[in-house]
Design a protein around this motif. Structure first.
Motif, mmCIF file in Angstrom:
data_model
loop_
_atom_site.group_PDB
_atom_site.id
_atom_site.type_symbol
_atom_site.label_atom_id
_atom_site.label_comp_id
_atom_site.label_asym_id
_atom_site.label_seq_id
_atom_site.Cartn_x
_atom_site.Cartn_y
_atom_site.Cartn_z
ATOM 1 N N LYS A 303 0.827 -1.211 0.000
ATOM 2 C CA LYS A 303 0.000 0.000 0.000
ATOM 3 C C LYS A 303 0.861 1.260 0.000
ATOM 4 N N ARG A 306 2.375 1.768 -3.493
ATOM 5 C CA ARG A 306 1.359 2.195 -4.456
ATOM 6 C C ARG A 306 1.029 3.676 -4.298
ATOM 7 N N GLN A 307 0.942 4.134 -3.049
ATOM 8 C CA GLN A 307 0.566 5.525 -2.795
ATOM 9 C C GLN A 307 1.784 6.433 -2.622
ATOM 10 N N GLN A 308 2.977 5.853 -2.733
ATOM 11 C CA GLN A 308 4.218 6.619 -2.602
ATOM 12 C C GLN A 308 4.239 7.444 -1.313
ATOM 13 N N ASP A 309 3.882 6.769 -0.213
ATOM 14 C CA ASP A 309 3.826 7.435 1.088
ATOM 15 C C ASP A 309 4.543 6.557 2.108
#
Length: 336
Positions: A303, A306-309
């Motif tokens: 996750k 995917r969200q680059q966080d």
């Protein structure tokens, strides 16, 4: 004109005959020791080399259970033994088995499996009365050699992903034989099971489950099938196969550079680097692009990538080249 042998040639010929006789006696003794005296698996523990033989017999059992056949040359190659010793293993197994596989068929009678293949009998009972686990197909385990108290080891028992050998046997055989297969499959994106015609080429264990990588003729692309969700399978030897070389995601590799998470203190980052075997603060893992999803999932970073966080990562590691990895993941998922 007949030419007489020289004394040297006589000596070489005599030595060759002597060695052949010795080898024949040696192999005959091995055969007698293992096939004539072993009446049960428990007796193997009393024999010299019995633990190694037991592991090889377990592999024979697993091959017949999961694949439905065993090739003599493959068995010899896996364990680094001669074909003579491999034949002794098979004869020992047949002696111990309540449903022994028939003697192998030579030449053309062997069919597509080739000469030296032993087939699973229709009514098959395993020699080893243990729960079916595909782990034993890939890892040969030898008993602990300690004579005193063994090391205490507690293994967490999580819910098992059960695989029924009868349901996947043809699929596994098709994977090894590079042929097509019909299967009934229950996808988690469909309410009901559906029939698929696939051409598998690899078995993968990832995220705690076994998968088969295969070309799906209905979707016209290579995808993964979870073995626990295969309800039945049948070989389709007359159906045209699809070469594994066309599976681009399987052959393309991605380098994932793991580092200690930036939020950690210097001392914590040093410990994580040691824990993960990082060199100069990083550990670079090369993975097939088809397996990238599973790697990130097992590292609990899917996750967050995917969200680059990086703040979404609840583990003490991060991916230094996260943008590149995220792009590769998105590219693969857009194709499926």
């Amino acid at each position: 004109m007949q030419v007489e042998d020289t004394p040297t040639q006589h000596a070489e010929r005599n030595l060759d005959v002597f060695l052949r006789i010795c080898l024949s006696i040696y192999h005959a003794n091995i055969k007698t020791e293992y096939t004539m005296t072993v009446k049960s698996l428990s007796e193997l523990e009393t024999l010299r080399g019995g633990a190694a033989l037991k592991a090889r017999l377990k592999h024979v059992d697993d091959r017949l259970k999961w694949f439905g056949y065993l090739r003599l040359a493959d068995h010899a190659s896996k364990f680094g033994i001669s074909e003579v010793q491999a034949k002794i293993d098979i004869k020992t197994y047949r002696y111990l088995s309540p449903t022994p596989p028939p003697e192998r068929k030579p030449g053309p009678a062997a069919g597509s499996l080739g000469a030296g293949a032993y087939l699973r009998p229709e009514k098959f009972a395993p020699v080893f009365d243990v729960p079916a686990s595909m782990d034993d197909l890939w890892a040969t385990r030898f008993p602990e050699a300690r004579t005193d108290e063994p090391l205490s080891l507690e293994v967490l028992s999580a819910p098992e992903h059960r695989i029924e050998p009868d349901d996947v046997r043809a699929l596994l055989a098709a994977t090894e034989l590079r042929t097509s297969c019909r299967l009934r499959y229950q996808s988690m994106t469909s309410a009901e099971a559906s029939e698929r015609i696939v051409c598998p080429h690899a078995v993968v264990k990832a995220s705690g489950r076994y998968h088969v990588r295969a070309f799906d003729f209905s979707r016209k692309r290579f995808i993964d099938f979870s073995l626990p969700r295969v309800l039945s399978s049948d070989l389709l030897p007359d159906h045209a196969p699809v070469p594994a070389t066309l599976d681009d995601d399987w052959h393309k590799t991605v380098e994932v550079e793991f580092v200690a998470h930036p939020r950690l203190s210097p001392a914590q980052r040093s410990t994580i680097a040691r824990e993960y075997g990082m060199q100069q603060g990083a550990s670079v893992i090369t993975v097939r692009r088809a397996m990238l999803f599973y790697l990130l999932d097992e590292m609990r970073l899917l996750k967050a990538i995917r969200q680059q966080d990086k703040d979404l990562a609840d583990v003490p590691v991060w991916v230094k080249n996260s943008k590149y990895v995220a792009d590769e993941l998105a590219s693969m998922e857009s194709e499926t």
